[in-house]
Design an enzyme around this catalytic site. Structure first.
Site, PDB file in Angstrom:
ATOM      1  N   GLU A 103       0.291   3.912  -5.968  1.00 29.45           N
ATOM      2  CA  GLU A 103       1.021   5.182  -5.263  1.00 29.45           C
ATOM      3  C   GLU A 103       2.448   4.808  -4.715  1.00 29.45           C
ATOM      4  O   GLU A 103       2.589   3.725  -4.056  1.00 29.45           O
ATOM      5  CB  GLU A 103       0.124   5.467  -4.062  1.00 29.45           C
ATOM      6  CG  GLU A 103      -0.667   6.558  -4.280  1.00 29.45           C
ATOM      7  CD  GLU A 103      -1.420   7.162  -2.995  1.00 29.45           C
ATOM      8  OE1 GLU A 103      -2.682   7.328  -3.362  1.00 29.45           O
ATOM      9  OE2 GLU A 103      -1.049   6.959  -2.076  1.00 29.45           O
ATOM     10  N   GLU A 141       2.556  10.548   9.083  1.00 28.63           N
ATOM     11  CA  GLU A 141       2.687   9.013   8.991  1.00 28.63           C
ATOM     12  C   GLU A 141       2.742   8.334  10.075  1.00 28.63           C
ATOM     13  O   GLU A 141       3.448   8.832  11.093  1.00 28.63           O
ATOM     14  CB  GLU A 141       3.895   8.692   8.024  1.00 28.63           C
ATOM     15  CG  GLU A 141       4.206   9.344   6.767  1.00 28.63           C
ATOM     16  CD  GLU A 141       2.983   9.045   5.498  1.00 28.63           C
ATOM     17  OE1 GLU A 141       2.068   8.375   5.717  1.00 28.63           O
ATOM     18  OE2 GLU A 141       2.802   9.824   4.805  1.00 28.63           O
TER      19      GLU A 141
END
EC number: 4.2.1.20
Lengths: 411, 285
Positions: free
Chosen positions: B51, B62
């Site tokens: 990824e 995040e």
């Protein structure tokens, strides 16, 4: 009402029914949030629809708006300001006289009642200038719910009185140091809190932006401004005004003032963005006039962004306007041509701030001063027979330090 | 559409009766050259899929480690176009390891969906996860990606009930990414005992392999998740290695790859050494 209307101004009349079922205003709006939040967004949407359809909810809200917020706010004829500019009559919608000193409380009162109805036990909010944070802390104190307010560290520094107010009201103020440490970063951090505390937490978004249903919900709660203007204008002027004008950061006071007039074609709807150091510089917060369409904070709207789609920091002397986006309904009204969007620089806002102090004995918020700065242009354009309503979205006591600093005065 | 590389990789993992390991690293972090060295080194360090994080100024899901990594990537001058070039360079050395981009919608929207899908396919991207683009909003992007044969990987979360899983599963391909904790990356810890039934539900709803991420930072935790999931994703732990290397004024590439190897070794050994005893699923950190 039909869910789709032809995209022309003429067709707006009696057919404006945005947002659609997906929470979109034309191409704008929507629900661009992480999957974790999607079930909550749907739950909130259903809860708001049910509340909106429940007369007892509206009755409860009306009661608090009258007896706690102090509504209706006056529509005040600014006689000396009118004389000063020599054009249309200027009327000020006095949201500065609300409890907590700004329009923000209208929305907070609606949302806290909804949060209670949904059984939520913890409130979070973001704030720029601190006005929405104070309003959120206020309703949380009133209803005994714990409140965490996310505020950019830069804003914490320049809005100390409001930070102290929030703390007095029992809220926890969380200073956000990520990014440029202003409103956009505070909103990111509030979203992160929400995604982490999905079960018990209600997020009171302060402006008519974010994922659906927020833009329409906040608009509905702020529409008390426009509905009152309409009734007061009929009573005090004997007709609808020629124009309604308000400042725009995210645009909640503006959309609240404008929305009840959208189908009244004769009423010009004018929003004023923050031009900061000027639209020809990088330092402004005029998303509509200086940005382009993109996706941030749950909605598609006009954004300040670079060629790679990275979000830029807005700049304005007013901490309540330096947001790089704008509510999606303004984006749509802009494209439709139904809303007119002007801008005001920092210097023009400072001048308008002082003008209102001296001529009317009213200290306006720096946010509201952006709308006031365009009063002369629009009043003269409308001419002597005209009537111009300007939303005085908040009072300026919180801005005294900023203004003094810019005028070179030491307090 | 073709999900050839992803499907082939999961078929291989199944044949080997083990979970895959999927390291997440950030584009351009700490520099383009080092990010390319990291990418090139990942397969040998044990990455079964990769990824690659797309840097965005406002990554709302995040935690601090990946927020900071994104800012480092942006500071290093990385753009979406630059990231596709990075992938193309990686593909010169590796034709088999599936590479999935993970990021936020605005840079992709700014690039243009069709142009992005075409250029991503050309660069050798196999799929993309767009964190802030739920199925309700994914129609136009999904159509563009389908046309270019790039998978749009969907997310399932602890808040996804069975009805919601149907919405998520519809039209998805490759695999489903299960976000194991309600929260942002790199803060809470995944709990294998809670993840196991969720993975099973997602598998049933989608008929696809399930990769589990968010909240996996140690070899022990990675091994636990590897016993119940088809693949294990970890990211914050690697971008933290970059940050630590910068702080210590050391080269970032070997530190990141050593950490990847530690977690991937744990994943690979997990099922072979798994006691069929639920005590093993208890907290170990």
């Amino acid at each position: 009402m039909p869910q789709t209307v032809p995209q022309t101004v003429n067709a707006l009349s009696n057919s404006y029914a945005w947002p659609d079922a997906e929470g979109r205003f034309g191409p704008y709006g929507g629900r661009f949030v992480p999957e974790t939040l999607m079930p909550l967004i749907h739950e909130l949407d259903a809860a708001y629809k049910a509340a909106k359809a429940d007369p007892s909810f509206q009755a409860e809200l009306d009661g608090y708006l009258e007896h706690y917020v102090g509504r209706a706010s006056p529509l005040y004829f600014a006689e000396r300001l009118t004389e000063h500019f020599g054009g249309a009559k200027i009327w000020l919608k006095r949201e500065d006289l609300n409890h907590t000193g700004a329009h923000k409380i209208n929305n907070c009162m609606g949302q806290i009642l909804l949060a209670r109805r949904m059984g939520k036990t913890r409130i979070i909010a973001e704030t720029g200038a601190g006005q929405h944070g104070v309003a959120s802390a206020t309703v949380c104190a009133r209803f005994g719910l714990p409140c965490t307010v996310y505020m950019g560290a830069v804003d914490v520094a320049r809005q100390q009185p409001n930070v102290f107010r929030m703390k007095l009201l029992g809220a926890e103020v969380s200073a956000v140091t990520a990014g440029a440490a202003t409103l956009k970063d505070a909103m990111n951090e509030a979203m992160r809190d929400w995604v982490t505390n999905v079960a018990d937490t209600y997020y009171i978004i302060g402006t008519a932006a974010g994922p659906a249903p927020y833009p329409a919900m906040v608009r509905d709660f702020q529409s008390v401004i426009g509905k009152e203007i309409k009734a007061q204008a009929q009573r005090q002027i004997g007709r609808l005004p020629d124009a309604v004008m308000a400042c725009i950061g995210g645009g909640s006071n503006a959309i609240g003032a404008m929305h009840p007039f959208i189908e009244d074609e004769g009423v010009r709807l004018i929003g004023v963005e923050a031009a900061g150091h000027g639209l020809d510089t990088p330092d402004h917060a005029a998303s509509l006039k200086g940005g382009r369409s993109g996706v941030l904070h749950g909605n598609r709207t006009y954004l300040l962004q670079d060629a790679d789609g990275q979000i830029l920091e807005g700049h304005s002397i007013s901490a309540g306007l330096d947001y790089p986006g704008v509510g999606p309904e303004h984006a749509w009204l802009h494209d439709l041509g139904r809303g007119e969007y002007l801008s005001t620089t920092d210097d023009e806002a400072l001048e308008a701030f002082q003008t209102l102090c001296k001529l009317e004995g009213i200290i306006p918020a720096l946010e509201s001063s952006h709308a006031l700065a365009r009063a002369g242009d629009v009043a003269r354009e409308l001419g002597k027979g005209g009537d111009l309503v300007i939303v005085l979205s908040g009072r300026g006591d919180k801005d005294i330090n900023t203004v003094a600093q810019h005028l070179g005065v030491e307090l | 559409m073709t999900t050839a590389r992803i499907d082939a990789r999961f078929a291989k993992l199944k044949a080997e009766n083990r979970a895959g390991f999927v390291p997440y690293v950030m584009t351009g972090d700490p520099s383009r050259d080092e990010a390319l060295e990291i990418l090139k080194g990942l397969p040998a360090a044990g990455a079964d899929l990769i990824e690659l994080g797309l840097a965005f100024s406002d990554p709302m899901a995040e935690g601090p480690p990946i927020q900071r990594a994104a800012l480092r990537g942006l500071k290093a001058g990385m753009t979406l176009r630059g990231t596709l070039d990075l992938v193309a360079d990686f593909r010169k050395t590796d034709q088999d390891t599936p590479l999935i981009l993970m990021g936020y919608l605005n840079p992709v929207e700014s690039y243009g969906y069709e142009a992005f899908a075409r250029d991503a396919a050309e660069a050798g991207v196999d799929g993309i996860i767009v964190v802030d683009c739920p199925p309700e909003e994914a129609g136009p992007l999904s159509a563009a990606l389908d046309a270019a044969e790039v998978s749009l990987i969907r997310l399932a979360t602890p808040t996804s009930d069975d009805d919601r899983l149907k919405v998520i599963a519809e039209g998805t391909s490759g695999f489903v990414y299960y976000v194991s904790v309600a929260g942002v990356t790199g803060v809470k810890e995944a709990v294998a005992a809670e993840v196991a039934p969720a993975v099973e539900r997602v598998r049933r709803a989608s008929g696809l392999p399930v990769a589990v991420g968010f909240g996996v930072r140690t070899p022990e935790r990675a091994a636990e998740i590897a016993r119940v999931a088809d693949a294990v994703v970890a990211g914050s732990v690697f971008v933290n290695e970059v940050a630590a290397a910068l702080e210590a004024n050391e080269p970032a590439v070997p530190r990141v790859l050593a950490k990847v190897k530690a977690l991937s070794d744990a994943v690979k050994a997990a099922r072979a050494s798994a006691p069929q005893n639920s005590d093993f699923l208890a907290e170990t950190v």
